[in-house]
Design an enzyme around this catalytic site. Structure first.
Site, PDB file in Angstrom:
ATOM      1  N   HIS A  55      -8.360  -1.948  -6.674  1.00 57.44           N
ATOM      2  CA  HIS A  55      -7.047  -2.343  -7.173  1.00 57.44           C
ATOM      3  C   HIS A  55      -6.789  -3.812  -6.872  1.00 57.44           C
ATOM      4  O   HIS A  55      -7.507  -4.434  -6.088  1.00 57.44           O
ATOM      5  CB  HIS A  55      -5.950  -1.458  -6.559  1.00 57.44           C
ATOM      6  CG  HIS A  55      -5.911  -1.465  -5.066  1.00 57.44           C
ATOM      7  ND1 HIS A  55      -6.080  -0.321  -4.311  1.00 57.44           N
ATOM      8  CD2 HIS A  55      -5.745  -2.462  -4.183  1.00 57.44           C
ATOM      9  CE1 HIS A  55      -6.007  -0.630  -3.024  1.00 57.44           C
ATOM     10  NE2 HIS A  55      -5.816  -1.922  -2.932  1.00 57.44           N
TER      11      HIS A  55
HETATM   12  P1  TYD Z   1      -5.299   4.116  -1.582  1.00 54.80           P
HETATM   13  O1  TYD Z   1      -4.505   2.972  -2.135  1.00 54.80           O
HETATM   14  O2  TYD Z   1      -6.052   4.959  -2.533  1.00 54.80           O
HETATM   15  O3  TYD Z   1      -6.270   3.581  -0.467  1.00 54.80           O
HETATM   16  P2  TYD Z   1      -7.543   2.572  -0.571  1.00 54.80           P
HETATM   17  O4  TYD Z   1      -6.985   1.232  -0.806  1.00 54.80           O
HETATM   18  O5  TYD Z   1      -8.174   2.718   0.731  1.00 54.80           O
HETATM   19  O6  TYD Z   1      -8.483   3.049  -1.595  1.00 54.80           O
HETATM   20  O7  TYD Z   1      -4.320   5.024  -0.742  1.00 54.80           O
HETATM   21  C1  TYD Z   1      -4.617   6.342  -0.371  1.00 54.80           C
HETATM   22  C2  TYD Z   1      -3.321   7.130  -0.255  1.00 54.80           C
HETATM   23  O8  TYD Z   1      -2.527   6.647   0.814  1.00 54.80           O
HETATM   24  C3  TYD Z   1      -2.479   7.063  -1.499  1.00 54.80           C
HETATM   25  O9  TYD Z   1      -1.936   8.353  -1.725  1.00 54.80           O
HETATM   26  C4  TYD Z   1      -1.371   6.122  -1.148  1.00 54.80           C
HETATM   27  C5  TYD Z   1      -1.236   6.260   0.350  1.00 54.80           C
HETATM   28  N1  TYD Z   1      -0.830   5.028   1.032  1.00 54.80           N
HETATM   29  C6  TYD Z   1       0.437   4.928   1.585  1.00 54.80           C
HETATM   30  O10 TYD Z   1       1.265   5.857   1.497  1.00 54.80           O
HETATM   31  N2  TYD Z   1       0.768   3.778   2.253  1.00 54.80           N
HETATM   32  C7  TYD Z   1      -0.095   2.739   2.382  1.00 54.80           C
HETATM   33  O11 TYD Z   1       0.234   1.713   3.003  1.00 54.80           O
HETATM   34  C8  TYD Z   1      -1.410   2.845   1.777  1.00 54.80           C
HETATM   35  C9  TYD Z   1      -2.400   1.712   1.874  1.00 54.80           C
HETATM   36  C10 TYD Z   1      -1.724   4.011   1.125  1.00 54.80           C
END
Ligand code: TYD
Length: 142
Positions: A55
Site C-alpha cells: 500500500h
Molecule cells: P495491514 O495494513 O494489512 O498490515 P500490513 O501493513 O502489515 O500489511 O493491517 C492488518 C490489519 O490490522 C488490518 O485489519 C488493519 C489493522 N490495523 C489497525 O487496526 N491499526 C493499525 O495501525 C494497522 C497498521 C493495522
C-alpha cells in the site's frame, strides 16, 4: 517528472548505547525520526513467502526497524522507479515518507518489524490498489 517523496526514502542509523550490559537504542520523535510518533505497531510471525504492506499512504510517514531478525522493503514511486532496502540491524531503520508504495517481504523466522508512524490509524488514507496509486501519482505530477 519525479515523485519527489520517493527521493526522500533513506536508511537511518540510530545511535547505540552499548556497554558490557548490552545495547540500547533510542528513537525520539522529531529528533531521531523526522516526525512526531503518534502510533507504533509491530509485525512478526510472517512466513518467508508472505508479502505485507502493499500500500501507499496519503498522509502517514513511517520508520521501519527490524528490532529482531531481518526483512526487505521494496519501495516504488509509481512512475517506474523502485528500490529494495534490507533491514537487518536493530539500530538501523528505513524512513518512508507519504505517497510511496511499499512491500515488506522475505521475513526471517525471528523477524520483529517495528513500525513507527506519524499518524493515528485511518484506513481511508491507505491506498491499497497499485493502479490507483499510479493514477494518483500521475495526476499529481501534472
Ligand atoms: P495491514 O495494513 O494489512 O498490515 P500490513 O501493513 O502489515 O500489511 O493491517 C492488518 C490489519 O490490522 C488490518 O485489519 C488493519 C489493522 N490495523 C489497525 O487496526 N491499526 C493499525 O495501525 C494497522 C497498521 C493495522
Amino acid at each position: 517528472m519525479i515523485n519527489t517523496n520517493y527521493n526522500r526514502v533513506h536508511m537511518i542509523d540510530f545511535k547505540q548505547y552499548g556497554d558490557e550490559r548490552g545495547h540500547l537504542v533510542v528513537v525520539e520523535g522529531m529528533q531521531d525520526v523526522p516526525f512526531e510518533i503518534k502510533r507504533i505497531f509491530y509485525i512478526y510471525g510472517s512466513e518467508k513467502d508472505v508479502v505485507r504492506g502493499q500500500h501507499a499512504n496519503r498522509k502517514s510517514q513511517f520508520v521501519l526497524i527490524n528490532v529482531a531478525g531481518t526483512s526487505k522493503v521494496g519501495v516504488k514511486d509509481g512512475l517506474g522507479n523502485e528500490a529494495i532496502f534490507v533491514l537487518n540491524r536493530p539500530h538501523t531503520g528505513i524512513y518512508l515518507p507519504n505517497m510511496v508504495w511499499k512491500d515488506m517481504y522475505d521475513f526471517s523466522e525471528d523477524s520483529v518489524l517495528l513500525c513507527l508512524a506519524s499518524e493515528h490509524y485511518d484506513d481511508s488514507e491507505y491506498i491499497r490498489d497499485y493502479n490507483e496509486f499510479v493514477k494518483i501519482v500521475n495526476e499529481e505530477k501534472r
